[in-house]
Motif scaffolding. Structure first.
Motif, PDB file in Angstrom:
ATOM      1  N   THR A 196       0.755   7.499   2.151  1.00  0.00           N
ATOM      2  CA  THR A 196       0.849   8.753   1.695  1.00  0.00           C
ATOM      3  C   THR A 196      -1.059   8.869   1.992  1.00  0.00           C
ATOM      4  O   THR A 196      -1.348   7.881   3.249  1.00  0.00           O
ATOM      5  CB  THR A 196       0.584   8.648   0.663  1.00  0.00           C
ATOM      6  OG1 THR A 196      -0.721   7.901  -0.411  1.00  0.00           O
ATOM      7  CG2 THR A 196       1.781   8.696   0.107  1.00  0.00           C
ATOM      8  N   GLY A 197      -1.545  10.426   1.970  1.00  0.00           N
ATOM      9  CA  GLY A 197      -2.262  10.873   3.290  1.00  0.00           C
ATOM     10  C   GLY A 197      -2.005  11.393   4.228  1.00  0.00           C
ATOM     11  O   GLY A 197      -0.580  11.467   4.799  1.00  0.00           O
ATOM     12  N   SER A 198      -2.975  11.390   4.606  1.00  0.00           N
ATOM     13  CA  SER A 198      -2.850  12.091   6.641  1.00  0.00           C
ATOM     14  C   SER A 198      -2.083  10.729   7.517  1.00  0.00           C
ATOM     15  O   SER A 198      -1.650   9.895   6.986  1.00  0.00           O
ATOM     16  CB  SER A 198      -4.620  11.590   7.049  1.00  0.00           C
ATOM     17  OG  SER A 198      -4.972  10.709   6.652  1.00  0.00           O
ATOM     18  N   GLY A 199      -1.503  11.585   8.430  1.00  0.00           N
ATOM     19  CA  GLY A 199      -1.726  10.319   8.900  1.00  0.00           C
ATOM     20  C   GLY A 199      -1.429   9.522  10.349  1.00  0.00           C
ATOM     21  O   GLY A 199      -0.929   8.465   9.717  1.00  0.00           O
ATOM     22  N   GLU A 200      -3.198   8.850  10.062  1.00  0.00           N
ATOM     23  CA  GLU A 200      -3.824   8.143  10.538  1.00  0.00           C
ATOM     24  C   GLU A 200      -3.899   6.958   9.090  1.00  0.00           C
ATOM     25  O   GLU A 200      -3.539   5.942   9.372  1.00  0.00           O
ATOM     26  CB  GLU A 200      -5.543   8.294  10.448  1.00  0.00           C
ATOM     27  CG  GLU A 200      -5.583   8.922  11.622  1.00  0.00           C
ATOM     28  CD  GLU A 200      -4.780  10.575  12.022  1.00  0.00           C
ATOM     29  OE1 GLU A 200      -4.981  11.254  11.108  1.00  0.00           O
ATOM     30  OE2 GLU A 200      -5.495  11.681  12.555  1.00  0.00           O
ATOM     31  N   LEU A 201      -3.920   7.975   7.982  1.00  0.00           N
ATOM     32  CA  LEU A 201      -3.627   6.559   7.372  1.00  0.00           C
ATOM     33  C   LEU A 201      -1.805   6.055   6.258  1.00  0.00           C
ATOM     34  O   LEU A 201      -2.450   5.052   6.485  1.00  0.00           O
ATOM     35  CB  LEU A 201      -4.255   7.960   5.980  1.00  0.00           C
ATOM     36  CG  LEU A 201      -4.694   6.548   4.163  1.00  0.00           C
ATOM     37  CD1 LEU A 201      -5.436   5.996   4.573  1.00  0.00           C
ATOM     38  CD2 LEU A 201      -4.583   7.632   3.110  1.00  0.00           C
ATOM     39  N   ARG A 202      -1.618   6.856   6.974  1.00  0.00           N
ATOM     40  CA  ARG A 202      -0.392   6.819   6.684  1.00  0.00           C
ATOM     41  C   ARG A 202       0.181   5.572   7.782  1.00  0.00           C
ATOM     42  O   ARG A 202       1.346   4.385   7.088  1.00  0.00           O
ATOM     43  CB  ARG A 202       1.645   7.948   6.894  1.00  0.00           C
ATOM     44  CG  ARG A 202       0.691   8.729   5.795  1.00  0.00           C
ATOM     45  CD  ARG A 202       2.297   9.412   5.975  1.00  0.00           C
ATOM     46  NE  ARG A 202       2.111   9.984   7.194  1.00  0.00           N
ATOM     47  CZ  ARG A 202       2.093  11.349   6.966  1.00  0.00           C
ATOM     48  NH1 ARG A 202       0.574  11.855   6.043  1.00  0.00           N
ATOM     49  NH2 ARG A 202       2.029  11.931   8.300  1.00  0.00           N
ATOM     50  N   ALA A 203       0.330   5.402   9.174  1.00  0.00           N
ATOM     51  CA  ALA A 203      -0.114   4.831   9.931  1.00  0.00           C
ATOM     52  C   ALA A 203      -0.131   3.478   9.385  1.00  0.00           C
ATOM     53  O   ALA A 203      -0.289   2.132   9.683  1.00  0.00           O
ATOM     54  CB  ALA A 203      -0.739   5.156  10.991  1.00  0.00           C
ATOM     55  N   THR A 204      -1.796   3.379   9.419  1.00  0.00           N
ATOM     56  CA  THR A 204      -2.431   2.751   8.665  1.00  0.00           C
ATOM     57  C   THR A 204      -1.490   1.557   7.253  1.00  0.00           C
ATOM     58  O   THR A 204      -1.551  -0.062   7.710  1.00  0.00           O
ATOM     59  CB  THR A 204      -4.207   2.225   7.883  1.00  0.00           C
ATOM     60  OG1 THR A 204      -4.098   3.547   9.777  1.00  0.00           O
ATOM     61  CG2 THR A 204      -5.059   1.514   8.593  1.00  0.00           C
ATOM     62  N   ALA A 205      -1.426   2.147   6.357  1.00  0.00           N
ATOM     63  CA  ALA A 205      -0.827   1.583   5.187  1.00  0.00           C
ATOM     64  C   ALA A 205       0.221   0.851   6.107  1.00  0.00           C
ATOM     65  O   ALA A 205       0.329   0.004   5.028  1.00  0.00           O
ATOM     66  CB  ALA A 205      -0.574   2.749   4.584  1.00  0.00           C
ATOM     67  N   ARG A 206       1.530   1.959   6.789  1.00  0.00           N
ATOM     68  CA  ARG A 206       2.583   1.142   7.180  1.00  0.00           C
ATOM     69  C   ARG A 206       2.488  -0.123   7.970  1.00  0.00           C
ATOM     70  O   ARG A 206       2.756  -1.435   7.162  1.00  0.00           O
ATOM     71  CB  ARG A 206       3.139   2.137   8.190  1.00  0.00           C
ATOM     72  CG  ARG A 206       4.975   1.718   8.014  1.00  0.00           C
ATOM     73  CD  ARG A 206       5.117   2.907   8.861  1.00  0.00           C
ATOM     74  NE  ARG A 206       5.241   4.266   8.308  1.00  0.00           N
ATOM     75  CZ  ARG A 206       4.626   4.973   8.968  1.00  0.00           C
ATOM     76  NH1 ARG A 206       3.700   5.222  10.031  1.00  0.00           N
ATOM     77  NH2 ARG A 206       4.428   6.626   8.411  1.00  0.00           N
ATOM     78  N   ALA A 207       1.722  -0.290   8.862  1.00  0.00           N
ATOM     79  CA  ALA A 207       1.240  -1.214   9.510  1.00  0.00           C
ATOM     80  C   ALA A 207       0.592  -2.509   8.899  1.00  0.00           C
ATOM     81  O   ALA A 207       1.432  -3.876   8.681  1.00  0.00           O
ATOM     82  CB  ALA A 207      -0.403  -1.111  10.853  1.00  0.00           C
ATOM     83  N   LEU A 208      -0.208  -2.327   7.610  1.00  0.00           N
ATOM     84  CA  LEU A 208      -0.706  -3.444   6.769  1.00  0.00           C
ATOM     85  C   LEU A 208       0.473  -3.855   5.749  1.00  0.00           C
ATOM     86  O   LEU A 208       0.781  -5.005   5.036  1.00  0.00           O
ATOM     87  CB  LEU A 208      -1.809  -2.862   5.401  1.00  0.00           C
ATOM     88  CG  LEU A 208      -2.984  -2.658   6.590  1.00  0.00           C
ATOM     89  CD1 LEU A 208      -4.247  -2.278   5.359  1.00  0.00           C
ATOM     90  CD2 LEU A 208      -3.854  -3.738   6.963  1.00  0.00           C
ATOM     91  N   ASN A 209       1.441  -3.088   5.746  1.00  0.00           N
ATOM     92  CA  ASN A 209       2.724  -3.735   4.977  1.00  0.00           C
ATOM     93  C   ASN A 209       3.730  -3.968   5.906  1.00  0.00           C
ATOM     94  O   ASN A 209       3.860  -5.201   5.505  1.00  0.00           O
ATOM     95  CB  ASN A 209       3.202  -2.136   4.236  1.00  0.00           C
ATOM     96  CG  ASN A 209       2.653  -1.762   3.256  1.00  0.00           C
ATOM     97  OD1 ASN A 209       2.105  -2.605   1.837  1.00  0.00           O
ATOM     98  ND2 ASN A 209       2.668  -0.468   3.109  1.00  0.00           N
TER      99      ASN A 209
ATOM    100  N   LEU B 154       0.866  -1.036  -0.125  1.00  0.00           N
ATOM    101  CA  LEU B 154      -0.039  -0.094   0.057  1.00  0.00           C
ATOM    102  C   LEU B 154       0.698   1.308   0.149  1.00  0.00           C
ATOM    103  O   LEU B 154       1.633   1.352   0.448  1.00  0.00           O
ATOM    104  CB  LEU B 154      -0.894  -0.039   1.604  1.00  0.00           C
ATOM    105  CG  LEU B 154      -2.062  -0.871   1.634  1.00  0.00           C
ATOM    106  CD1 LEU B 154      -2.637  -0.372   2.564  1.00  0.00           C
ATOM    107  CD2 LEU B 154      -2.495  -0.960   0.351  1.00  0.00           C
ATOM    108  N   PRO B 155       0.317   2.212  -0.877  1.00  0.00           N
ATOM    109  CA  PRO B 155       1.341   3.042  -0.481  1.00  0.00           C
ATOM    110  C   PRO B 155       1.116   4.501   0.688  1.00  0.00           C
ATOM    111  O   PRO B 155      -0.340   4.397   1.243  1.00  0.00           O
ATOM    112  CB  PRO B 155       0.255   4.578  -1.719  1.00  0.00           C
ATOM    113  CG  PRO B 155      -0.499   3.914  -2.021  1.00  0.00           C
ATOM    114  CD  PRO B 155      -0.616   2.187  -1.841  1.00  0.00           C
TER     115      PRO B 155
END
Length: 416
Positions: free
Chosen positions: A186-199, A183-184
């Motif tokens: 990018t986006g808001s802080g919450e969105l970046r944290a969620t994408a990072r956790a999923l990756n 997942l990219p």
């Protein structure tokens, strides 16, 4: 209304309309309703002056165009305006009779003031009452507010739920290996944290699956050496025991080979852009199995082309047809096309699978008989390998028992 987007939009619409309504009520309560006497004072003053002029000299008043009649103007009396006009005249020192009337179809009202000589002064009186279509205007105003609020609410709801849609799309892109696509971040802080956790989760899942595959492959490979030694030792056993030992070693050998093959199917990938003539492939497989003295026949085959790996697809279909020919007392194969799909149906006349075990049929080493008695060779991995290959190329496979007995295997692919 189960959609989160619609729930948020409805909440915003109700909240905004409620706030606007309460603010309007508060403003009306603070400002208050305007007193009609205040707006009518200039008109009442004019009526009073005309009444005085007409009282002092009626003939001159008539010559000046002032309407003086023997009777008051006809029409329906307006009690409120009549009261206001009479009170104003009395407050200014005059106490004549006065009446305000309205006539259907006529714009405005008419004021009639009695003169000292019993004649009546008749003058036009403006109508300050709300328009007759006030409710339509109010309804239109509320409709505009609701439409505007709805557009704004839907837009901001779409913005708010966009991260959830991204997560849904990411989960929908899970590959055959069960790993999420990156997942990219990018986006808001919450969105970046969620994408990072999923990756991170995807990376850990991939590492765990690869470790499991290496373990199974290593175990299958390491079994080869002791089985070879056992096979050599079995040659020195008495004749009555040697055949049993060799049969058991053959089964272990098949299990090891199938385990390694299953691992290869899960970790290897093949180009999906290769077009495969499915009808031709089925004809070749059935001819091959017939030459091997297996009961298999192709009853119909529509022309159909799918995108898959030719070798892997051959192996999957061959496993399924062999399974029906050996365990099902003969395989009947059909290929039909419908709604952009190529559907392969493999039927047999065997005992089928108990309904409670149909969902477990694709598990590795699955056997219908818990006691693992088998009349034909097999390691229980044919269906698992076939499903792995079919899923990889975007197909589906389902199993069902025939009403008259036997099993039906149905495989569906999108046509190329």
């Amino acid at each position: 209304m189960t959609s989160l987007r619609m729930r948020i939009a409805l909440l915003l619409i109700v909240a905004i309309i409620t706030v606007v309504g309460l603010a309007t009520l508060a403003a009306v309560s603070v400002i208050g309703e305007p007193e009609p006497e205040g707006g009518l004072q200039p008109v009442l003053r004019q009526v009073e002056l005309l009444a005085r002029v007409a009282s002092e000299n009626g003939e001159r008043a008539r010559a000046a165009g002032i309407d003086i009649r023997d009777q008051p103007a006809a029409g329906q009396q307006d009690a409120k305006l009549t009261r206001i006009l009479g009170n104003t005249l009395r407050d200014r020192g005059a106490a004549p009779a006065a009446v305000v009337t309205s006539t259907p179809g006529r714009v405005g009202k008419t004021a009639s003031v009695q003169l000292p000589d019993s004649h009546w002064l008749v003058v036009d009186f403006p109508d300050f009452s709300p328009p007759r279509d006030a409710w339509f205007v109010l309804a239109g105003w509320i409709t505009l507010i609701v439409l505007g609020v709805t557009v704004v609410a839907l837009y901001f709801t779409s913005v708010l739920t966009r991260p959830l849609e991204m997560l849904q799309a990411a989960v929908a892109r899970i590959g055959p290996d069960g790993v999420l696509a990156p997942l990219p971040e990018t986006g808001s802080g919450e969105l970046r944290a969620t994408a990072r956790a999923l990756n991170h989760l995807s990376a850990r899942l991939k590492a765990a699956m690869e470790g499991r595959m290496r373990l199974v492959a290593a175990a299958g490979h390491d079994l080869r050496t002791p089985m070879t030694r056992l096979r050599l030792r079995a040659e020195f056993l008495p004749e009555e025991d040697r055949e049993k030992w060799l049969n058991d070693l053959d089964e272990l050998d098949r299990i090891a080979d199938s385990a390694i093959s299953l691992v290869r199917e899960e970790v290897q990938s093949q180009d999906l852009s290769e077009p495969v003539a499915l009808d031709r492939l089925l004809k070749e497989i059935v001819s091959e199995l017939t030459a091997l003295k297996l009961r298999a026949r192709l009853v119909s085959a529509d022309q159909a082309c799918v995108r898959a790996g030719a070798l892997n697809l051959r192996r999957a279909l061959r496993n399924l047809i062999v399974n029906a020919a050996t365990h099902g007392k003969g395989a009947t194969v059909e290929l039909q096309t419908s709604n952009g799909q190529a559907i392969v149906t493999i039927s047999d006349d065997g005992p089928g699978i108990p309904p409670e075990l149909l969902d477990k049929a694709f598990e590795p080493f699955f056997r219908v008989d818990p006691a693992r008695r088998q009349s034909v060779p097999g390691a229980g991995l044919g269906l698992a390998i076939a499903k792995e290959i079919i899923d990889r190329y975007g197909g589906t496979i389902t199993l069902a028992n025939r009403p008259g007995g036997g099993l039906v295997q149905k495989i569906a692919f999108n046509r190329a």
